[in-house]
Design a protein around this motif. Structure first.
Motif, mmCIF file in Angstrom:
data_model
loop_
_atom_site.group_PDB
_atom_site.id
_atom_site.type_symbol
_atom_site.label_atom_id
_atom_site.label_comp_id
_atom_site.label_asym_id
_atom_site.label_seq_id
_atom_site.Cartn_x
_atom_site.Cartn_y
_atom_site.Cartn_z
ATOM 1 N N ARG A 14 34.712 33.940 38.623
ATOM 2 C CA ARG A 14 35.741 33.822 39.673
ATOM 3 C C ARG A 14 37.117 34.180 39.105
ATOM 4 O O ARG A 14 37.869 34.950 39.705
ATOM 5 C CB ARG A 14 35.753 32.384 40.223
ATOM 6 C CG ARG A 14 36.782 32.151 41.314
ATOM 7 C CD ARG A 14 36.763 30.725 41.810
ATOM 8 N NE ARG A 14 37.109 29.726 40.799
ATOM 9 C CZ ARG A 14 38.327 29.483 40.354
ATOM 10 N NH1 ARG A 14 39.355 30.180 40.797
ATOM 11 N NH2 ARG A 14 38.542 28.557 39.426
ATOM 12 N N LEU A 15 37.425 33.656 37.924
ATOM 13 C CA LEU A 15 38.742 33.933 37.324
ATOM 14 C C LEU A 15 38.889 35.414 36.991
ATOM 15 O O LEU A 15 39.947 36.001 37.185
ATOM 16 C CB LEU A 15 38.946 33.090 36.053
ATOM 17 C CG LEU A 15 39.094 31.583 36.257
ATOM 18 C CD1 LEU A 15 39.264 30.881 34.922
ATOM 19 C CD2 LEU A 15 40.270 31.253 37.169
ATOM 20 N N GLU A 16 37.817 36.001 36.507
ATOM 21 C CA GLU A 16 37.875 37.429 36.177
ATOM 22 C C GLU A 16 38.126 38.245 37.442
ATOM 23 O O GLU A 16 38.960 39.152 37.460
ATOM 24 C CB GLU A 16 36.570 37.879 35.510
ATOM 25 C CG GLU A 16 36.640 39.296 34.974
ATOM 26 C CD GLU A 16 35.364 39.713 34.266
ATOM 27 O OE1 GLU A 16 35.452 40.224 33.140
ATOM 28 O OE2 GLU A 16 34.266 39.513 34.830
ATOM 29 N N GLY A 17 37.404 37.886 38.525
ATOM 30 C CA GLY A 17 37.574 38.614 39.788
ATOM 31 C C GLY A 17 38.975 38.449 40.341
ATOM 32 O O GLY A 17 39.587 39.388 40.835
ATOM 33 N N GLN A 18 39.497 37.223 40.238
ATOM 34 C CA GLN A 18 40.788 36.920 40.861
ATOM 35 C C GLN A 18 41.970 37.391 40.023
ATOM 36 O O GLN A 18 42.955 37.878 40.542
ATOM 37 C CB GLN A 18 40.864 35.405 41.048
ATOM 38 C CG GLN A 18 41.789 34.969 42.141
ATOM 39 C CD GLN A 18 41.595 33.478 42.412
ATOM 40 O OE1 GLN A 18 40.588 32.862 42.019
ATOM 41 N NE2 GLN A 18 42.568 32.883 43.071
#
Ligand SMILES: Cc1cc2nc3c(=O)[nH]c(=O)nc-3n(C[C@H](O)[C@H](O)[C@H](O)COP(=O)(O)OP(=O)(O)OC[C@H]3O[C@@H](n4cnc5c(N)ncnc54)[C@H](O)[C@@H]3O)c2cc1C
Length: 410
Positions: free
Chosen positions: A156-160
């Motif tokens: 999620r952090l990578e995507g965001q």
């Protein structure tokens, strides 16, 4: 350009001094000790490009219960400090609700995004690359469930936010860190994070660069700060040091200076300890995410750092977390004997909304704030220094400074 007194030669004050100097100001950097000898000395040395989301207050009741029972490694508290901390902690808990935390993350991530790009030139000009590893750091997990959740969160952090990671299973982790003695489920390896083998020395080298460029670094007690004519002054051994403007960059000591000036900001500290052990057991820093302690290879040996202790700043040290973390760490690696006794104690300067206080002092002309960088002050020093230096210089700041202004608390 004017003269500026920067109070506090930790990572934040030293970087502020360098950025002011670059913009043509005459800068006096003062500290009661040498540069980088307090919080910026004893931390875990991570330049945390992955820390886009600030540390939230735990919201699960099960965690509260564990803390109340005094069980976890990562959190400890002094009962006697709780009445004084109650308001700030309640506010911190409220700001940690998912929708509010998302707003804090937005403003935090904007600062964190620049940490590597702002440290890089300073490291190069200060000749400090020998202190820095650019291979990331690992959060390791004992349970398969913890690892699975961590990988999901990392995705999620990578995507965001575009922060890169690699998921490692038990075999990959054992291969990367052959000294690990127990089998862990795996790790999230944050690839863009840097680590420093001697955090205090990095600040010293930045301070030396400031002096080589003509800046003055002096010993003085910031508590003697006074308005003087249209400017400010502090008392040093050799007399008064005067300047047109002053920046308060005293980390956890900032509150003691601004409170008598009428600023009642909801500042509090999360204390943390470190202990060194002989021998180098790891190649990269490693956070045992489920227990809540970190191991860092340093020039002094393997440094173990602890999580948060909620206590008054000056209260006697109670390093129970060091003992608990050491026991847990010895399950993972063969630590040698402890090198210094008692353990080092420092205080992270925190705010309830998890954002630093950077910008003009609302009620005093020529006075500026730069403190409250909490868990990431070592990471954010150069970013914070640049932002405040731009504001003082009347330049258009490269980041929107509004979310960080002290007015949000007044
Ligand atoms: C255990 C632990 C681990 C951490 N790990 C990390 C990490 O891995 N990465 C990260 O980014 N951050 C980390 N942090 C947080 C980080 O260390 C702090 O946010 C940061 O060091 C704050 O820097 P500063 O310059 O604001 O404060 P400081 O470094 O404390 O500097 C303040 C300066 O003010 C001076 N001072 C105080 N009072 C006076 C006075 N009256 N007169 C003159 N001078 C005075 C002090 O001597 C000191 O040099 C950690 C903190 C702890 C405790």
């Amino acid at each position: 350009m004017s003269s500026v007194l920067v109070l506090g030669a930790g990572m934040v004050g030293t970087c502020t001094a360098l950025h002011l100097q670059q913009r043509g100001h005459q800068v006096l950097l003062v500290d009661q000790r040498g540069p980088g000898q307090e919080t910026s000395f004893g931390n875990a040395g991570l330049i945390q490009r992955e820390a886009v989301e600030p540390y939230a207050f735990p919201r699960q009741w099960s965690k509260f219960l564990q803390v109340a029972l005094g069980r976890p490694v990562d959190v400890h508290y002094h009962g006697s400090a709780l009445p004084g901390l109650a308001r700030a902690l309640f506010s911190y808990w409220r700001e940690s609700a998912p929708e509010r935390h998302a707003v804090a993350a937005l403003h935090h991530a904007r600062l964190i995004a620049h940490c590597l790009a702002e440290h890089q030139p300073l490291m190069q000009e200060a000749g400090a690359q020998d202190l820095v590893r650019q291979q990331g750091f690992r959060k390791v997990y004992r349970s398969p469930r913890g690892l699975a959740q961590a990988v999901k969160d990392a995705q999620r952090l990578e995507g965001q936010w575009g922060v890169r990671f690699a998921a490692m299973d038990a075999a990959a982790l054992a291969q990367a860190e052959p000294e690990l003695r127990s089998v862990l489920s795996g790790a999230v390896h944050w690839l863009d994070t840097w680590s420093v083998s001697d955090p205090g020395e990095l600040v010293s080298r930045y301070a030396r660069l400031f002096e080589q460029r003509g800046g003055r670094l002096l010993k003085a007690d910031a508590q003697t700060l006074q308005a003087h004519g249209s400017g400010w002054r502090v008392r040093a051994g050799e007399g008064w040091l005067e300047a047109a403007q002053a920046v308060i960059a005293l980390g956890p000591w900032s509150d003691a200076l601004i409170r008598p000036m009428g600023y009642r900001l909801p500042l509090f500290v999360k204390r943390g300890y470190h202990q060194h052990y002989s021998g180098q057991t790891l190649k990269l820093p490693m956070l045992d995410a489920e227990q809540g302690f970190l191991l860092l290879p340093t020039r002094q040996g393997t440094r173990l750092t602890t999580g948060a202790e909620f206590a008054r700043m000056g209260a006697p040290a109670t390093p129970v977390q060091v003992g608990r973390a050491e026991r847990a760490a010895r399950e993972l690696v063969a630590l040698g004997p402890a090198l210094q006794v008692p353990p080092w104690l420092g205080s992270r300067p925190c705010t309830p909304d998890m954002l630093p206080v950077m910008g003009p002092a609302p009620r005093h002309r020529g006075l500026w704030f730069n403190f409250g960088h909490a868990h990431q002050g070592f990471t954010l020093g150069p970013v914070a220094g640049r932002l405040v230096a731009e504001l003082i210089s009347g330049q258009a700041p490269w980041l929107n400074p509004t979310p960080y202004r002290a007015e949000r608390f007044l």
